[in-house]
Design a protein around this motif. Structure first.
Motif, PDB file in Angstrom:
ATOM      1  N   LYS A 190     -32.070 -19.989  49.429  1.00 13.94           N
ATOM      2  CA  LYS A 190     -30.841 -20.277  49.730  1.00 13.94           C
ATOM      3  C   LYS A 190     -30.649 -21.473  48.309  1.00 13.94           C
ATOM      4  O   LYS A 190     -31.494 -22.147  48.072  1.00 13.94           O
ATOM      5  CB  LYS A 190     -30.429 -21.102  50.635  1.00 13.94           C
ATOM      6  N   LYS A 191     -29.483 -21.465  47.799  1.00 17.09           N
ATOM      7  CA  LYS A 191     -29.235 -22.449  46.818  1.00 17.09           C
ATOM      8  C   LYS A 191     -27.692 -22.712  46.616  1.00 17.09           C
ATOM      9  O   LYS A 191     -26.899 -22.155  47.471  1.00 17.09           O
ATOM     10  CB  LYS A 191     -29.504 -21.674  45.396  1.00 17.09           C
ATOM     11  N   THR A 192     -27.548 -24.298  46.419  1.00 13.31           N
ATOM     12  CA  THR A 192     -26.079 -24.679  46.291  1.00 13.31           C
ATOM     13  C   THR A 192     -25.114 -23.939  45.332  1.00 13.31           C
ATOM     14  O   THR A 192     -25.841 -23.851  44.160  1.00 13.31           O
ATOM     15  CB  THR A 192     -26.239 -26.253  46.064  1.00 13.31           C
ATOM     16  N   PHE A 193     -24.153 -23.444  45.668  1.00 10.59           N
ATOM     17  CA  PHE A 193     -23.240 -22.855  44.784  1.00 10.59           C
ATOM     18  C   PHE A 193     -21.909 -23.832  44.650  1.00 10.59           C
ATOM     19  O   PHE A 193     -21.516 -24.426  45.612  1.00 10.59           O
ATOM     20  CB  PHE A 193     -22.598 -21.335  45.423  1.00 10.59           C
ATOM     21  N   TYR A 194     -21.546 -23.852  43.460  1.00 11.28           N
ATOM     22  CA  TYR A 194     -20.227 -24.732  43.067  1.00 11.28           C
ATOM     23  C   TYR A 194     -18.994 -23.962  42.712  1.00 11.28           C
ATOM     24  O   TYR A 194     -18.971 -23.375  41.911  1.00 11.28           O
ATOM     25  CB  TYR A 194     -20.784 -25.675  41.951  1.00 11.28           C
ATOM     26  N   ASP A 195     -18.126 -24.177  43.683  1.00 13.06           N
ATOM     27  CA  ASP A 195     -16.991 -23.305  43.798  1.00 13.06           C
ATOM     28  C   ASP A 195     -15.782 -24.248  43.082  1.00 13.06           C
ATOM     29  O   ASP A 195     -15.565 -25.220  43.713  1.00 13.06           O
ATOM     30  CB  ASP A 195     -16.633 -22.794  44.897  1.00 13.06           C
ATOM     31  N   VAL A 196     -15.599 -23.835  41.756  1.00  8.86           N
ATOM     32  CA  VAL A 196     -14.196 -24.358  41.345  1.00  8.86           C
ATOM     33  C   VAL A 196     -12.986 -23.661  41.632  1.00  8.86           C
ATOM     34  O   VAL A 196     -12.652 -22.824  40.771  1.00  8.86           O
ATOM     35  CB  VAL A 196     -14.338 -24.729  39.925  1.00  8.86           C
ATOM     36  N   SER A 197     -12.375 -23.994  42.699  1.00  8.82           N
ATOM     37  CA  SER A 197     -11.177 -23.334  42.977  1.00  8.82           C
ATOM     38  C   SER A 197     -10.080 -23.026  42.019  1.00  8.82           C
ATOM     39  O   SER A 197      -9.312 -22.100  41.922  1.00  8.82           O
ATOM     40  CB  SER A 197     -10.525 -23.763  44.256  1.00  8.82           C
ATOM     41  N   ASP A 198      -9.815 -24.259  41.343  1.00  6.84           N
ATOM     42  CA  ASP A 198      -8.759 -23.922  40.324  1.00  6.84           C
ATOM     43  C   ASP A 198      -9.100 -23.095  38.953  1.00  6.84           C
ATOM     44  O   ASP A 198      -8.205 -22.628  38.348  1.00  6.84           O
ATOM     45  CB  ASP A 198      -8.168 -25.474  39.976  1.00  6.84           C
ATOM     46  N   TYR A 199     -10.378 -23.228  38.819  1.00  4.48           N
ATOM     47  CA  TYR A 199     -10.839 -22.450  37.503  1.00  4.48           C
ATOM     48  C   TYR A 199     -11.920 -21.660  37.906  1.00  4.48           C
ATOM     49  O   TYR A 199     -13.229 -22.044  37.586  1.00  4.48           O
ATOM     50  CB  TYR A 199     -11.093 -23.467  36.302  1.00  4.48           C
ATOM     51  N   PRO A 200     -11.877 -20.563  38.726  1.00  6.82           N
ATOM     52  CA  PRO A 200     -13.056 -19.733  39.301  1.00  6.82           C
ATOM     53  C   PRO A 200     -13.820 -19.453  38.073  1.00  6.82           C
ATOM     54  O   PRO A 200     -15.082 -19.197  38.427  1.00  6.82           O
ATOM     55  CB  PRO A 200     -12.240 -18.527  39.767  1.00  6.82           C
ATOM     56  N   LYS A 201     -13.550 -19.144  36.852  1.00  5.10           N
ATOM     57  CA  LYS A 201     -14.561 -18.932  35.984  1.00  5.10           C
ATOM     58  C   LYS A 201     -15.488 -19.739  35.611  1.00  5.10           C
ATOM     59  O   LYS A 201     -16.661 -19.412  35.053  1.00  5.10           O
ATOM     60  CB  LYS A 201     -13.863 -18.553  34.443  1.00  5.10           C
ATOM     61  N   TYR A 202     -15.366 -21.091  36.059  1.00  4.97           N
ATOM     62  CA  TYR A 202     -16.416 -22.139  35.966  1.00  4.97           C
ATOM     63  C   TYR A 202     -17.325 -22.379  37.365  1.00  4.97           C
ATOM     64  O   TYR A 202     -18.140 -23.114  37.257  1.00  4.97           O
ATOM     65  CB  TYR A 202     -15.642 -23.516  35.713  1.00  4.97           C
ATOM     66  N   SER A 203     -16.917 -21.403  38.333  1.00  6.09           N
ATOM     67  CA  SER A 203     -17.909 -21.546  39.506  1.00  6.09           C
ATOM     68  C   SER A 203     -19.216 -20.926  39.265  1.00  6.09           C
ATOM     69  O   SER A 203     -19.410 -20.119  38.509  1.00  6.09           O
ATOM     70  CB  SER A 203     -17.191 -20.544  40.733  1.00  6.09           C
ATOM     71  N   GLY A 204     -20.212 -21.273  39.860  1.00  9.22           N
ATOM     72  CA  GLY A 204     -21.718 -20.885  39.590  1.00  9.22           C
ATOM     73  C   GLY A 204     -22.603 -22.021  40.247  1.00  9.22           C
ATOM     74  O   GLY A 204     -22.238 -22.621  41.174  1.00  9.22           O
ATOM     75  N   PHE A 205     -23.665 -21.721  39.719  1.00  9.56           N
ATOM     76  CA  PHE A 205     -24.774 -22.638  40.104  1.00  9.56           C
ATOM     77  C   PHE A 205     -25.254 -23.948  39.341  1.00  9.56           C
ATOM     78  O   PHE A 205     -26.262 -24.588  39.737  1.00  9.56           O
ATOM     79  CB  PHE A 205     -26.291 -21.937  40.338  1.00  9.56           C
ATOM     80  N   VAL A 206     -24.398 -24.176  38.612  1.00 11.84           N
ATOM     81  CA  VAL A 206     -24.442 -25.396  37.928  1.00 11.84           C
ATOM     82  C   VAL A 206     -23.261 -26.501  38.322  1.00 11.84           C
ATOM     83  O   VAL A 206     -22.223 -26.053  38.591  1.00 11.84           O
ATOM     84  CB  VAL A 206     -24.210 -25.144  36.324  1.00 11.84           C
ATOM     85  N   GLU A 207     -24.003 -27.536  38.596  1.00 14.08           N
ATOM     86  CA  GLU A 207     -23.020 -28.761  39.376  1.00 14.08           C
ATOM     87  C   GLU A 207     -21.939 -28.986  38.243  1.00 14.08           C
ATOM     88  O   GLU A 207     -22.181 -29.431  37.376  1.00 14.08           O
ATOM     89  CB  GLU A 207     -23.777 -29.843  39.789  1.00 14.08           C
ATOM     90  N   ARG A 208     -20.671 -28.997  38.884  1.00 11.64           N
ATOM     91  CA  ARG A 208     -19.427 -29.527  38.095  1.00 11.64           C
ATOM     92  C   ARG A 208     -18.704 -30.490  38.773  1.00 11.64           C
ATOM     93  O   ARG A 208     -18.445 -30.398  39.981  1.00 11.64           O
ATOM     94  CB  ARG A 208     -18.593 -28.216  37.585  1.00 11.64           C
ATOM     95  N   ASP A 209     -18.196 -31.275  38.177  1.00 15.67           N
ATOM     96  CA  ASP A 209     -17.024 -32.439  38.628  1.00 15.67           C
ATOM     97  C   ASP A 209     -15.929 -31.555  39.363  1.00 15.67           C
ATOM     98  O   ASP A 209     -15.363 -30.691  38.832  1.00 15.67           O
ATOM     99  CB  ASP A 209     -16.522 -33.285  37.697  1.00 15.67           C
ATOM    100  N   GLY A 210     -15.623 -32.061  40.548  1.00 17.94           N
ATOM    101  CA  GLY A 210     -14.598 -31.505  41.500  1.00 17.94           C
ATOM    102  C   GLY A 210     -14.857 -30.179  42.154  1.00 17.94           C
ATOM    103  O   GLY A 210     -13.894 -29.699  42.902  1.00 17.94           O
ATOM    104  N   ALA A 211     -15.959 -29.653  41.985  1.00 16.96           N
ATOM    105  CA  ALA A 211     -16.343 -28.321  42.795  1.00 16.96           C
ATOM    106  C   ALA A 211     -16.685 -28.384  44.160  1.00 16.96           C
ATOM    107  O   ALA A 211     -17.035 -29.552  44.426  1.00 16.96           O
ATOM    108  CB  ALA A 211     -17.504 -27.721  42.005  1.00 16.96           C
ATOM    109  N   VAL A 212     -16.453 -27.513  44.911  1.00 18.57           N
ATOM    110  CA  VAL A 212     -16.852 -27.451  46.220  1.00 18.57           C
ATOM    111  C   VAL A 212     -18.119 -26.837  46.478  1.00 18.57           C
ATOM    112  O   VAL A 212     -18.319 -25.836  46.189  1.00 18.57           O
ATOM    113  CB  VAL A 212     -15.798 -26.787  46.934  1.00 18.57           C
TER     114      VAL A 212
END
Length: 270
Positions: A190-212
């Motif tokens: 298991k690994k933490t996934f960072y979902d960027v709802s407003d800009y889905p192309k930035y979703s991924g396994f790299v931590e980003r500000d504002g991601a869920v």
């Protein structure tokens, strides 16, 4: 009063207002609408402005092709996808990247406006007749849909819950596209996934500000193929943040079966 910077593209009548914190933005928009400008996008930065232009180009293209926009699905040269005008803007953002707007759609209509048909033809020639295609980072399923007509089976991997909803909807009519929720990396677990709802192309396994953040199940290509008893003919990867990990977890499969490898839209030799 802060000033809005206005970039007007005459002909297509796209107007971009870059107005961060400007109290006059709403008034400017209303004034322009009163003067007959209908395609107005209020954007806070160049990223959103760029997305707005791509969205308008996409909408103009499908309208020029006289595609029926009244139903739940639209028909792109016998490929059905959810109607982007009947879903939130976040879905349209999944459809307006270079791959779709400059390669997939023009390719479906044999329109070489962007000079990419040779690239698309090469992809199709290498995939045609394949028994198994792995689409890693499938997003809304556009690549999977395109190759579903020339390959026996396609497995589309997308760990984002929000994106996977559209992937399932877009591919359920294909019949031979199988959706998997695994994140493909170099190990099981298991690994933490960072979902960027407003800009889905930035979703991924790299931590980003504002991601869920949330946990997703992960595996690698070698484990998955062994567990499923599958010998892939083609592996397509559109997950650049994790490319090294994905390739590391596919070493045995690549060595044993020598599949065609496509990174984004480029066929590469490994």
């Amino acid at each position: 009063m802060s000033r809005s910077r206005i970039n007007v593209t005459f002909g297509t009548y796209i107007i971009i207002l870059l107005a961060i914190g400007s109290s006059a933005s709403g008034e400017v928009v209303r004034n322009l609408q009163e003067k007959g400008f209908g395609k107005i996008y209020l954007c806070e930065d160049w990223e959103s402005a760029n997305d707005a232009v791509k969205e308008q180009v996409f909408c103009d293209y499908i309208q020029k092709k006289s595609i029926d926009l009244s139903g739940e699905y639209i028909d792109l040269a016998n490929h059905k996808i959810l109607n982007p005008l009947k879903h939130p803007r976040v879905y349209r953002q999944m459809l307006t990247g270079t791959f779709f707007s400059e390669i997939i759609v023009p390719g479906m209509y044999n329109d070489d406006k962007y000079g990419n048909l040779q690239q698309l033809d090469e992809i199709k020639s290498r995939i045609g007749g394949a028994k198994c295609v792995l689409d890693i980072g499938a997003c809304a399923g556009l690549f999977s849909i395109m190759v579903s007509g020339i390959a026996e089976n396609v497995w589309a991997f997308e760990p984002s819950e929000a994106i996977r909803f559209y992937l399932i909807k877009n591919t359920e009519l294909c019949g031979n596209v199988h959706v998997e929720s695994f994140g493909i990396l170099n190990e099981k677990g298991k690994k933490t996934f960072y979902d960027v709802s407003d800009y889905p192309k930035y979703s991924g396994f790299v931590e980003r500000d504002g991601a869920v953040p949330y946990q997703v199940m992960t595996t690698n290509v070698d484990y998955w193929c062994e567990d499923m008893g599958i010998k892939p003919d083609v592996i397509r990867i559109d997950a650049t943040d994790c490319l090294v990990e994905i390739m590391d977890g596919a070493k045995n499969t690549i060595k044993e079966y020598d599949p065609v490898i496509i990174i984004g839209t480029k066929i590469v030799d490994v």
